[in-house]
Design an enzyme around this catalytic site. Sequence first.
Site, PDB file in Angstrom:
ATOM      1  N   TYR A  52       0.842  -1.200   0.000  1.00 33.56           N
ATOM      2  CA  TYR A  52       0.000   0.000   0.000  1.00 33.56           C
ATOM      3  C   TYR A  52       0.871   1.241   0.000  1.00 33.56           C
ATOM      4  O   TYR A  52       1.896   1.277   0.683  1.00 33.56           O
ATOM      5  CB  TYR A  52      -0.901   0.028   1.242  1.00 33.56           C
ATOM      6  CG  TYR A  52      -2.342  -0.295   0.924  1.00 33.56           C
ATOM      7  CD1 TYR A  52      -3.033   0.464  -0.011  1.00 33.56           C
ATOM      8  CD2 TYR A  52      -3.006  -1.344   1.546  1.00 33.56           C
ATOM      9  CE1 TYR A  52      -4.353   0.175  -0.322  1.00 33.56           C
ATOM     10  CE2 TYR A  52      -4.327  -1.643   1.243  1.00 33.56           C
ATOM     11  CZ  TYR A  52      -4.990  -0.877   0.308  1.00 33.56           C
ATOM     12  OH  TYR A  52      -6.287  -1.154  -0.008  1.00 33.56           O
ATOM     13  N   GLU A  54      -0.668   4.772  -0.203  1.00 38.12           N
ATOM     14  CA  GLU A  54      -1.548   5.939  -0.367  1.00 38.12           C
ATOM     15  C   GLU A  54      -0.781   7.234  -0.162  1.00 38.12           C
ATOM     16  O   GLU A  54       0.041   7.341   0.758  1.00 38.12           O
ATOM     17  CB  GLU A  54      -2.712   5.865   0.622  1.00 38.12           C
ATOM     18  CG  GLU A  54      -3.876   5.107   0.009  1.00 38.12           C
ATOM     19  CD  GLU A  54      -4.902   4.653   1.014  1.00 38.12           C
ATOM     20  OE1 GLU A  54      -4.593   3.677   1.720  1.00 38.12           O
ATOM     21  OE2 GLU A  54      -5.980   5.260   1.078  1.00 38.12           O
ATOM     22  N   ASP A 198      -7.642  13.738 -24.444  1.00 35.60           N
ATOM     23  CA  ASP A 198      -7.522  12.310 -24.110  1.00 35.60           C
ATOM     24  C   ASP A 198      -6.758  11.651 -25.259  1.00 35.60           C
ATOM     25  O   ASP A 198      -7.311  11.426 -26.336  1.00 35.60           O
ATOM     26  CB  ASP A 198      -8.932  11.718 -23.970  1.00 35.60           C
ATOM     27  CG  ASP A 198      -8.908  10.218 -23.724  1.00 35.60           C
ATOM     28  OD1 ASP A 198      -7.824   9.601 -23.838  1.00 35.60           O
ATOM     29  OD2 ASP A 198      -9.979   9.651 -23.429  1.00 35.60           O
ATOM     30  N   THR A 224      -4.574   6.238 -21.406  1.00 37.69           N
ATOM     31  CA  THR A 224      -4.347   4.906 -20.864  1.00 37.69           C
ATOM     32  C   THR A 224      -2.881   4.588 -21.159  1.00 37.69           C
ATOM     33  O   THR A 224      -2.207   5.310 -21.899  1.00 37.69           O
ATOM     34  CB  THR A 224      -5.237   3.846 -21.548  1.00 37.69           C
ATOM     35  OG1 THR A 224      -5.133   4.016 -22.965  1.00 37.69           O
ATOM     36  CG2 THR A 224      -6.678   3.958 -21.121  1.00 37.69           C
ATOM     37  N   LYS A 227      -2.287   0.909 -24.671  1.00 37.44           N
ATOM     38  CA  LYS A 227      -2.691   0.780 -26.080  1.00 37.44           C
ATOM     39  C   LYS A 227      -1.434   0.895 -26.941  1.00 37.44           C
ATOM     40  O   LYS A 227      -0.544   0.067 -26.805  1.00 37.44           O
ATOM     41  CB  LYS A 227      -3.757   1.832 -26.411  1.00 37.44           C
ATOM     42  CG  LYS A 227      -5.048   1.624 -25.605  1.00 37.44           C
ATOM     43  CD  LYS A 227      -6.143   2.567 -26.036  1.00 37.44           C
ATOM     44  CE  LYS A 227      -7.470   2.251 -25.358  1.00 37.44           C
ATOM     45  NZ  LYS A 227      -7.727   3.045 -24.148  1.00 37.44           N
ATOM     46  N   ARG A 233      -1.832  -2.316 -18.109  1.00 39.42           N
ATOM     47  CA  ARG A 233      -3.171  -1.721 -18.145  1.00 39.42           C
ATOM     48  C   ARG A 233      -3.310  -0.670 -17.041  1.00 39.42           C
ATOM     49  O   ARG A 233      -3.162  -0.991 -15.864  1.00 39.42           O
ATOM     50  CB  ARG A 233      -4.185  -2.845 -17.928  1.00 39.42           C
ATOM     51  CG  ARG A 233      -5.611  -2.490 -18.178  1.00 39.42           C
ATOM     52  CD  ARG A 233      -6.367  -3.749 -18.498  1.00 39.42           C
ATOM     53  NE  ARG A 233      -5.981  -4.207 -19.811  1.00 39.42           N
ATOM     54  CZ  ARG A 233      -6.694  -4.002 -20.921  1.00 39.42           C
ATOM     55  NH1 ARG A 233      -7.832  -3.354 -20.855  1.00 39.42           N
ATOM     56  NH2 ARG A 233      -6.276  -4.442 -22.075  1.00 39.42           N
TER      57      ARG A 233
HETATM   58  N1  DSN Z   1     -12.137   0.411 -24.581  1.00 41.73           N
HETATM   59  C1  DSN Z   1     -11.190   1.279 -25.222  1.00 41.73           C
HETATM   60  C2  DSN Z   1     -11.116   1.050 -26.681  1.00 41.73           C
HETATM   61  O1  DSN Z   1     -11.233  -0.085 -27.085  1.00 41.73           O
HETATM   62  O2  DSN Z   1     -10.922   1.984 -27.437  1.00 41.73           O
HETATM   63  C3  DSN Z   1     -11.439   2.688 -24.918  1.00 41.73           C
HETATM   64  O3  DSN Z   1     -11.403   2.819 -23.548  1.00 41.73           O
END
Ligand code: DSN
Length: 418
Positions: A52, A54, A198, A224, A227, A233
């Site tokens: 942890y 925090e 984003d 994120t 990707k 993730r």
């Molecule tokens: N679920 C993602 C995507 O496939 O683009 C977006 O968060």
Amino acid sequence: MFSAIAKTDPVICKLIEGEQQRQNSSIRLIPSENYVSRAVMQATGSCLTNKYAEGYPGKRYYEGQQFTDQIETLAIERAKKLFGADGANVQPHSGSCANLEAYCALAKPGDTIMGLALPHGGHLTHGWKVSNTGKFFKSVQYELDAKTGRLDYDKIADLARQHKPKILISGSSAYPRAIDFTAFQDIAKSVGAYHISDMAHIAGLVAGKAHMSPIPYSDIVTTTTHKTLRGPRGGMILFKAEHEAAVNKAVFPGMQGGPHMHTISGLAVSLHEALSPEFEAYARQIVKNAARLAEKLMGYGFNLVSGGTDNHLMLIDLRNKNLTGKPLAKALDRAHIECNYNSVPGDTAGPFNPSGLRLGTPAITTRGMKEPQMDQIAAWINTVAENLANEDAINKVGKAVQDLCRQFPLPEEFIKNQ
Ligand code: DSN
């Protein structure tokens, strides 16, 4: 490979092995998916899951932070260096959390936010009505131009003048064209709005200099990490110096408790990888592969939203082929080609069987595939689309796909002992 799991829980072990095998033997065209390196996988599966932490480095609520503080500081410094940002918060558990946290940093519930509508390529958390972002805030949604399938910056500016949002959101989940972040900055400035971008889908392209960066033109950039960026993730928020306190407060204690230190250590490793010159070559090849796949698909008579792609993804509008997305995506899955069905602009079909198919090239590029393989993949997609009711034809494609996957195993540093 998973000896401890096999001993403790053979049922789950078999399922994980099945998934590993499935990933090895299929062509991954889901544009938001990728494969992390063995190093990232090891960091993510390390003892850091036991800790942890925090708070933030140097200011925690638990002792024993001798190593976690250094890890989180390194992740922050690497993110700042990679993207040229003033500051970074690496604690968001996901991109959706990061978006809500970013809005909470700059706006109050009930304020107006303005983002791209979901059926036009926006994300749920850009203010779509079923998302909490569309409930906590007054949400105004802009759409793509019906004729061109592209962002229409003049119309977005008109809508912004009409509604005077507190936050203008740029970025998308299914938009195949380059985004002009300077145009969004100008619109935001002209109405006194904050600009939040984003960049979840294109973060790896931005890092690899294959897409314009939103960082200089945005108050806050969310992303994120898994990707095109090819990390574990999770989510991350980059910000201008003046927003540091607001962002950090919005993440913890505003929305989250303990950060996932195992994920943050995996992120630190992936950011280190993304700072290498090879990463730029990977990012450039993603875009080249997407352009080639798009060109070949159009050659088979597939209509692509906006007539092509500038980035890592494309959106097929299947209406001219008298097909819908779900049965085609399912048939492709039986042929070991993974993609997802998706709404297209102006779609009258519902979200569970929309008229589009979304494809992307990040994962197959990680696998080492190049233009000749794109030609082959386009031909297989066409064969499956023409033979939806013919299981023999679909199986034949599936066998050929598995052969190709054997020729393009994940690179050694991505698979050994994962
Ligand atoms: N679920 C993602 C995507 O496939 O683009 C977006 O968060």
